[in-house]
Design an enzyme around this catalytic site. Structure first.
Site, mmCIF file in Angstrom:
data_model
loop_
_atom_site.group_PDB
_atom_site.id
_atom_site.type_symbol
_atom_site.label_atom_id
_atom_site.label_comp_id
_atom_site.label_asym_id
_atom_site.label_seq_id
_atom_site.Cartn_x
_atom_site.Cartn_y
_atom_site.Cartn_z
ATOM 1 N N THR A 199 7.648 0.513 3.458
ATOM 2 C CA THR A 199 7.829 1.925 3.007
ATOM 3 C C THR A 199 9.201 1.844 2.389
ATOM 4 O O THR A 199 9.350 2.866 1.331
ATOM 5 C CB THR A 199 8.057 2.553 4.234
ATOM 6 O OG1 THR A 199 6.527 2.703 4.829
ATOM 7 C CG2 THR A 199 8.406 4.301 3.897
ATOM 8 N N PHE B 260 0.839 -1.191 -0.162
ATOM 9 C CA PHE B 260 0.053 0.084 -0.024
ATOM 10 C C PHE B 260 0.768 1.239 0.042
ATOM 11 O O PHE B 260 0.594 2.464 -0.390
ATOM 12 C CB PHE B 260 -0.971 0.020 1.195
ATOM 13 C CG PHE B 260 -0.422 0.344 2.457
ATOM 14 C CD1 PHE B 260 -0.597 1.786 2.995
ATOM 15 C CD2 PHE B 260 0.327 -0.515 3.197
ATOM 16 C CE1 PHE B 260 -0.120 2.118 4.112
ATOM 17 C CE2 PHE B 260 0.896 -0.126 4.661
ATOM 18 C CZ PHE B 260 0.516 1.240 5.054
ATOM 19 N N LYS B 261 2.134 1.341 0.392
ATOM 20 C CA LYS B 261 2.943 2.151 0.524
ATOM 21 C C LYS B 261 3.229 2.906 -0.971
ATOM 22 O O LYS B 261 3.396 4.131 -1.328
ATOM 23 C CB LYS B 261 4.161 2.074 0.976
ATOM 24 C CG LYS B 261 4.173 1.301 2.393
ATOM 25 C CD LYS B 261 3.730 2.266 3.481
ATOM 26 C CE LYS B 261 3.560 1.470 4.611
ATOM 27 N NZ LYS B 261 4.618 1.291 5.456
ATOM 28 N N ASP B 262 2.914 2.079 -2.170
ATOM 29 C CA ASP B 262 3.192 2.775 -3.524
ATOM 30 C C ASP B 262 2.115 3.664 -3.650
ATOM 31 O O ASP B 262 2.206 4.560 -4.721
ATOM 32 C CB ASP B 262 2.688 1.506 -4.365
ATOM 33 C CG ASP B 262 3.802 0.570 -4.300
ATOM 34 O OD1 ASP B 262 5.225 1.146 -4.351
ATOM 35 O OD2 ASP B 262 3.670 -0.704 -4.484
#
Length: 497
Positions: free
Chosen positions: A148, A112-114
């Site tokens: 991250t 999800f950090k993308d």
């Protein structure tokens, strides 16, 4: 819109300065002076828009220093079929009429950090052009519990005028996460393992930011520091958009009517992901409850339940390593809002945490917290069982972090009877945690490392993300490890001695 520190420094700065600095000089986090609002009419308009336009609009509410054209350019470049395997960017997967998974792992690093770190480099470069009077280079420092780091490395790779250094806990990430980082391409990147856990690594990075002598040395070398962690407003604000987008997609598919409230259940350790959901609520997204899901390191669950934040507890290395955190940095931003924006009060909490390892909030703050948030935690055994049950019953393969949220969501419904349509935030591809997922499914194998990707795919019939498949032949560029007290010298050496 102007920004100020959570710790009482009343200096107000523009968004570009907040993004460039990352952290306030007093150690606080930047927060907006006030919050915009989104009407139901505007939400209805966003229902018809693609993800990139929804994101640009939401960011524009907070970043009015940037033009609509600029922000649309940033999001169009960030969210496209070259980097994302789903044209919906953040699609919903329905397992029953009241339960959907928000898949945030279709980007280049399968986490999800993308969603934030594909657009943040555009925001930072543009901010530098506005604020960098000395025309210095910037060094982006990152502490990571696994996801991250790779997302930031990928986002900032080979960007002119920027160097990025990532620190990760030596034994606190999965083998796939480690290989993703240590094999990163690019001439401007550095990756270093640190002895200890994520909290040790995060503390080390914060100490680098607060070291005035080091800042002077870096200034002499033509560098200043910034961050790609969610302490940086430029990392956090893009995350608000995917909660708004999920709501729009539910309206678009006819699952809810505009204005109807929903729940979000979010697996989180550093509190940034669920804080973005809270900010979505603040601007008007119809949310009934935000459910904070913890793994065995349940400091956030205990805080939401009791009002006592206490890091004086055992630290566990779990199968959901991105949540193995006892010091949740972004909680400070929520405390600021719940304390009527009293920076002195927040500063006292943070001083107490640094000194005694705990703080207690008064009853009014706890009531405000519990009005919006529910919480729960999931054991290691329940994490494995949830992965197995979700696969057996729904033929849906989830990772270890998503499993934590899924179990906490189930417990919340059982305990409260709340059957509101709920979205479980799915934060990573199961193929990033093959060993744990295979163990949960009862698969025994002598294969290890990236080769487990093929084993999981063959066992389930689910295709692995292409970029993860490429790790089977990846060669690590970075090896070895350092102690926490060596991080400053490592950063200085990375930038030329």
């Amino acid at each position: 819109m102007l920004y100020q520190s959570t710790r009482g420094d009343n200096t107000k700065i523009k968004a570009s300065e907040a993004i460039t600095r990352g952290l306030s000089k007093d150690g606080g986090l930047y927060v907006p002076e006030s919050f915009p609002s989104v009407s139901l009419e505007k939400l209805s308009e966003l229902v018809t828009k693609p993800y990139s336009e929804r994101s640009a609009y939401i960011m524009g509410l907070f970043l009015d220093e940037f033009s609509e054209t600029q922000l649309n350019g940033f999001t169009s470049a960030a969210y496209n079929e070259t980097g994302f395997t789903s044209s919906d960017i953040a699609p919903l997967y329905e397992i029953n009429k009241n339960t959907h998974f928000l898949e945030l792992w279709h980007g280049p690093t399968s986490a999800f950090k993308d969603m934030a770190l594909q657009v943040m480099p555009h925001l930072l470069v543009s901010s530098l052009q506005r604020t960098n009077a000395k025309n210095q280079n910037v060094c982006v420092l990152v502490a990571t519990s696994g996801d991250t780091g790779k997302a930031a490395l990928e986002g900032f790779c080979d960007i002119s005028g920027i160097k990025i250094m990532v620190f990760y806990p030596k034994d606190g990430v999965s083998e796939v996460q480690k290989l993703q980082m240590t094999s990163q391409r690019g001439d401007n990147v550095g990756v270093t393992a640190v002895e200890g856990n994520f909290d040790d690594t995060q503390t080390g990075v914060k100490e680098i930011f607060s070291d005035k002598e080091l800042a002077k040395k870096l200034d002499d070398k033509g560098f200043f520091l910034s961050s790609a962690n969610s302490i940086n407003w430029g990392r956090l604000v893009p995350q608000i958009a995917y909660y708004v987008s999920a709501y729009c997609d539910l309206v678009k598919s006819g699952k809810i009517k505009i204005g109807e409230k929903i729940n979000f259940c979010v697996p989180t350790g550093n509190f940034g992901n669920i804080l973005a959901a809270y900010y979505a609520l603040k601007i008007g997204l119809p949310i009934n409850k935000l459910i904070c899901a913890s793994n065995r390191n349940d400091v956030l669950t205990q805080f939401i339940t009791t009002g006592a934040y206490d890091k004086n507890r055992a630290f566990y290395t779990t199968m959901s390593p991105s949540m193995d955190i006892l010091v949740s940095s972004n909680l400070e931003r929520l405390l600021y809002e719940l304390s009527d924006k009293d920076g002195a009060v927040v500063s006292s909490y943070m001083s107490s945490l640094a000194g005694s390892g705990r703080y207690d909030v008064p009853a009014p703050v706890l009531r405000g917290l519990q009005n919006m948030f529910a919480s729960g935690y999931c054991s290691e055994e329940d994490t494995k069982k949830t992965i197995a049950d979700t696969w057996e019953n729904d033929k849906y393969l989830i990772d270890t972090h998503t499993a934590v949220a899924c179990k906490v969501m189930q417990d919340y419904r059982k305990n409260t009877g709340d059957d509101t349509l709920s979205v479980i935030v799915s934060t990573a591809s199961p193929f990033k945690f093959c060993e744990s997922v295979l163990d949960a499914l009862g698969v025994k194998t002598d294969v290890s490392g990236a080769k487990l990707i093929d084993v999981l795919s063959e066992h389930t019939g689910v295709s692995a993300p292409a970029r993860l498949l490429g790790l089977k032949t990846a060669k690590p560029r970075f090896s070895g490890f350092i102690k926490q007290d060596e991080m400053k010298s490592a950063a200085l050496e990375f930038l030329g001695g």
